[in-house]
Scaffold this motif. Structure first.
Motif, mmCIF file in Angstrom:
data_model
loop_
_atom_site.group_PDB
_atom_site.id
_atom_site.type_symbol
_atom_site.label_atom_id
_atom_site.label_comp_id
_atom_site.label_asym_id
_atom_site.label_seq_id
_atom_site.Cartn_x
_atom_site.Cartn_y
_atom_site.Cartn_z
ATOM 1 N N THR A 194 0.846 -1.181 0.000
ATOM 2 C CA THR A 194 0.000 0.000 0.000
ATOM 3 C C THR A 194 0.882 1.232 0.000
ATOM 4 O O THR A 194 1.785 1.353 0.823
ATOM 5 C CB THR A 194 -0.898 -0.009 1.255
ATOM 6 N N ALA A 195 0.590 2.203 -0.906
ATOM 7 C CA ALA A 195 1.432 3.379 -1.021
ATOM 8 C C ALA A 195 1.151 4.369 0.112
ATOM 9 O O ALA A 195 2.061 4.862 0.753
ATOM 10 C CB ALA A 195 1.214 4.032 -2.373
ATOM 11 N N VAL A 196 -0.149 4.666 0.326
ATOM 12 C CA VAL A 196 -0.568 5.562 1.391
ATOM 13 C C VAL A 196 -1.611 4.802 2.212
ATOM 14 O O VAL A 196 -2.629 4.384 1.682
ATOM 15 C CB VAL A 196 -1.176 6.872 0.853
ATOM 16 N N SER A 197 -1.324 4.614 3.475
ATOM 17 C CA SER A 197 -2.238 3.861 4.326
ATOM 18 C C SER A 197 -2.723 4.725 5.478
ATOM 19 O O SER A 197 -2.014 5.632 5.938
ATOM 20 C CB SER A 197 -1.561 2.591 4.859
ATOM 21 N N GLN A 198 -3.938 4.446 5.916
ATOM 22 C CA GLN A 198 -4.535 5.184 7.015
ATOM 23 C C GLN A 198 -5.166 4.207 7.986
ATOM 24 O O GLN A 198 -5.708 3.185 7.568
ATOM 25 C CB GLN A 198 -5.670 6.099 6.519
ATOM 26 N N THR A 199 -5.130 4.562 9.253
ATOM 27 C CA THR A 199 -5.845 3.791 10.258
ATOM 28 C C THR A 199 -6.476 4.738 11.268
ATOM 29 O O THR A 199 -5.885 5.762 11.624
ATOM 30 C CB THR A 199 -4.896 2.834 11.011
ATOM 31 N N PRO A 200 -7.676 4.428 11.716
ATOM 32 C CA PRO A 200 -8.509 3.303 11.295
ATOM 33 C C PRO A 200 -9.273 3.640 10.011
ATOM 34 O O PRO A 200 -9.271 4.777 9.576
ATOM 35 C CB PRO A 200 -9.465 3.151 12.472
ATOM 36 N N LYS A 201 -9.936 2.669 9.438
ATOM 37 C CA LYS A 201 -10.759 2.922 8.271
ATOM 38 C C LYS A 201 -12.119 3.503 8.659
ATOM 39 O O LYS A 201 -12.679 4.335 7.953
ATOM 40 C CB LYS A 201 -10.963 1.622 7.490
ATOM 41 N N TYR A 202 -12.626 3.053 9.782
ATOM 42 C CA TYR A 202 -13.893 3.568 10.306
ATOM 43 C C TYR A 202 -13.684 3.975 11.759
ATOM 44 O O TYR A 202 -12.955 3.309 12.498
ATOM 45 C CB TYR A 202 -14.996 2.510 10.242
ATOM 46 N N LEU A 203 -14.356 5.044 12.146
ATOM 47 C CA LEU A 203 -14.225 5.545 13.506
ATOM 48 C C LEU A 203 -15.585 6.087 13.911
ATOM 49 O O LEU A 203 -16.074 7.047 13.301
ATOM 50 C CB LEU A 203 -13.149 6.630 13.555
ATOM 51 N N VAL A 204 -16.204 5.456 14.893
ATOM 52 C CA VAL A 204 -17.487 5.923 15.411
ATOM 53 C C VAL A 204 -17.269 6.309 16.857
ATOM 54 O O VAL A 204 -16.753 5.507 17.650
ATOM 55 C CB VAL A 204 -18.571 4.829 15.306
#
Lengths: 110, 115
Positions: free
Chosen positions: B2-12
């Motif tokens: 993955t070139a650009v990754s983010q965490t988390p994908k969902y946040l409630v």
């Protein structure tokens, strides 16, 4: 006046037709111009970049730039249903900053 | 990879809470960005860092604080979350030095829902 303006859309074309997406920008000092495609629920994906006046072709996509008219466009030839997405025009107006238009939603009908 | 990754994908989360979103890029780029995309799909830049230095800070409430520990990472911390913060937040990166290219590569986004 918005810095970057796009056709308000939505745009609907039949499969096989040419889809034409337009964008105008206000800053004459802009240097780089981009088209991104964004499918629903996904992130923007770069599909074309153009830096000098004229046309740039990549497969079925052609970007056109006219700096005198402050106008950039994207033509999609032989449109396919898989081209249905929102297309975002982005203009580099300052070092390291791209300003995005509000997007044009394209639907290609089979 | 993955070139650009983010965490988390969902946040409630609930109003008033504090939360963080992390971003990493392995493209070797020198500039990273945070964008907010609201329900109308308008994509607006929030911050940009070049080699760990803040270079763009749009009109964003000071409840939002970006941090860049190195040029491959850019995190976003949000204090006292409000309903209006609900949106998709995208991280992006580009190579700025060396010419007016600035093609940006986006992460998958973090969908933040504040209840």
């Amino acid at each position: 006046q918005k810095e970057v303006e796009q056709n308000s859309g939505p745009l609907s074309v039949p499969e096989g037709a040419i889809a034409s997406l337009n964008c105008t920008y206000s800053d004459r000092g802009s240097q780089s111009f981009f088209w991104y495609r964004q499918y629903s629920g996904k992130s923007p994906e770069l599909i074309m970049s153009i830096y000098s006046n004229g046309d740039k072709e990549d497969g079925r996509f052609t970007a056109q730039l006219n700096k005198a008219s402050q106008y950039v466009s994207l033509l999609i030839r032989d449109s396919q249903p898989s081209d249905s997405a929102t297309y975002l025009c982005a203009v580099n107006t300052n070092a390291g900053k791209s300003t995005f238009g509000d997007g044009t939603t394209l639907t290609v009908k089979p | 990879d993955t070139a650009v990754s983010q965490t988390p994908k969902y946040l409630v989360t609930q109003m008033g809470n504090d939360k963080s979103i992390k971003c990493e890029q392995n493209l070797g780029h020198d500039t990273m960005y945070w964008y907010k995309q609201d329900s109308k799909k308008f994509l607006k830049i929030m911050f940009s860092y070049n080699n760990k230095e803040l270079i763009i800070n749009e009109t964003v409430p000071n409840r939002f604080s970006p941090k860049s520990p190195d040029k491959a990472h850019l995190n976003l911390h949000i204090n006292s979350l409000e309903l209006g913060d609900s949106a998709v937040y995208f991280c992006a990166s580009s190579q700025v030095s060396g010419g007016p290219i600035y093609e940006q590569y986006f992460g998958p986004g973090t969908r933040l829902t504040v209840t």
